[in-house]
Scaffold this active site. Sequence first.
Site, PDB file in Angstrom:
ATOM      1  N   SER A 129       0.840  -1.203   0.000  1.00 19.51           N
ATOM      2  CA  SER A 129       0.000   0.000   0.000  1.00 19.51           C
ATOM      3  C   SER A 129       0.870   1.246   0.000  1.00 19.51           C
ATOM      4  O   SER A 129       1.978   1.243   0.564  1.00 19.51           O
ATOM      5  CB  SER A 129      -0.860  -0.021   1.265  1.00 19.51           C
ATOM      6  OG  SER A 129      -1.482   1.226   1.454  1.00 19.51           O
ATOM      7  N   LYS A 138       2.419  -3.942   6.528  1.00 18.53           N
ATOM      8  CA  LYS A 138       2.694  -3.997   5.080  1.00 18.53           C
ATOM      9  C   LYS A 138       4.200  -3.887   4.843  1.00 18.53           C
ATOM     10  O   LYS A 138       4.768  -4.612   4.025  1.00 18.53           O
ATOM     11  CB  LYS A 138       1.961  -2.870   4.357  1.00 18.53           C
ATOM     12  CG  LYS A 138       0.462  -3.046   4.317  1.00 18.53           C
ATOM     13  CD  LYS A 138       0.065  -4.104   3.305  1.00 18.53           C
ATOM     14  CE  LYS A 138      -1.231  -4.756   3.629  1.00 18.53           C
ATOM     15  NZ  LYS A 138      -1.596  -5.889   2.813  1.00 18.53           N
ATOM     16  N   TYR A 189      -1.240  -0.888  10.806  1.00 16.05           N
ATOM     17  CA  TYR A 189      -1.577  -1.510   9.527  1.00 16.05           C
ATOM     18  C   TYR A 189      -0.443  -1.294   8.526  1.00 16.05           C
ATOM     19  O   TYR A 189       0.044  -2.235   7.889  1.00 16.05           O
ATOM     20  CB  TYR A 189      -2.889  -0.921   8.979  1.00 16.05           C
ATOM     21  CG  TYR A 189      -3.110  -1.217   7.510  1.00 16.05           C
ATOM     22  CD1 TYR A 189      -3.334  -2.515   7.068  1.00 16.05           C
ATOM     23  CD2 TYR A 189      -3.067  -0.196   6.554  1.00 16.05           C
ATOM     24  CE1 TYR A 189      -3.516  -2.785   5.708  1.00 16.05           C
ATOM     25  CE2 TYR A 189      -3.247  -0.458   5.201  1.00 16.05           C
ATOM     26  CZ  TYR A 189      -3.467  -1.764   4.790  1.00 16.05           C
ATOM     27  OH  TYR A 189      -3.633  -2.025   3.456  1.00 16.05           O
TER      28      TYR A 189
END
Length: 334
Positions: free
Chosen positions: A124, A152, A148
Amino acid sequence: MKLLVTGGTGYIGSHTCVELLQAGHAVVIADNLSNSSSAVLERIARIAGKAPAFHKLDLRDAQGLQALLQRNPVAAVMHFAGVKAVAESVADPLKYYDNNVNGSLTLFAAMREFGVKRVVFSSSATVYGAQAVSPIGERAATAPANPYGRTKLMIEEMLRDLCTADPEFRAVALRYFNPVGAHVSGLIGEAPQGTPNNLMPYICQVAAGKLPELRVFGKDYPTKDGTAIRDYLHVTDLARGHVQALDYLERVPGFSAVNLGTGRGTSVLEMLQTFERVNQVRVPWKSADRRPGDTVITYADPALAGTALNWRTQRTLEDMCRDAWRWQKSGLAD
Ligand code: NAD
Ligand code: UD1
């Protein structure tokens, strides 16, 4: 090629399964259905004219994964499965480290055991820090601002290390900007549980009368109309980027990180007005405070995707708005 697609019943995974099947690949999906429904399988088959195989499986189930790979010799893995809500990751970080990092670790270990040496990973743009200056190229510093985003980046680092340890292992991390829209058929799309956090699904629910009005977070940013700017790309363009990444892995060894975006910035109000215009529907809105943690201007430098993957977006903002609304009206989004 026969492929394992983790998270293949989810939003981006289901669109990618369609493109993979249409490109002639065989698809085996592994998904625990924590944020998707098996009803999507039949719709993928209807669009692509071919059905994917499906296994209900949690990635952290090492034995289940091993049994799956034993029965299905695959040439590569597309790894979408994971949890993705930023605010939830701040409130419950262990859920994110367990699901995303542990799940990926278990997957990569099973791949090693069965000699699967190609992986395309859903990363992302959130791995770039809030300080990154747009257009953001892949060499920009990484400094994710929440758990989050950190999961990643950790998974990217795991893949980088695996590529160093085994010269035959190849990985590409695709750093998505803002995927929106739905398949042009209206059969698959994004089905957020509860009230949506992201802009496009929120607009759709306001337009459908399910929510009273959109709150525009921040009207005094230093942009042309005072609202924040993002790089929205159509989910079908994004899905096609994965098919291209598979070809790329055949040609290029090692680890690569590649942005997938349009390279164009769109403000919140531009998105809202485009949606109203192309769909001939009203979306009531009001100004609200800035959302904590939001960046002002974020858009991609997609040059590497152009040269390395031979990929660029083809669909417009109008396409994104039209297809998102068609999906919302289908009733399948609920
Ligand atoms: P999604 O929730 O629709 O799809 C994820 C799928 O993974 C779901 O079907 C869910 O049931 C499954 N899953 C979750 N944890 C699992 C586990 N432990 N084992 C097996 N299955 C599991 O989300 P999406 O929007 O399609 O996102 C796909 C990937 O792309 C995610 O990794 C996400 O972080 C990443 N991504 C998404 C966006 C976005 O805006 N949607 C942006 C950047 C990156
Ligand atoms: C969010 C995630 C990011 C993820 C990205 C892609 C956060 C903080 N970040 O980013 O990790 O990679 O989605 O899906 O959640 N907006 C409104 N009103 C709304 C909803 C959004 O004005 O009701 C505005 C936001 O302030 C932002 C823009 O619309 O300026 C886009 O928001 P959103 O769709 O949530 O995407 P991101 O903020 O880019």
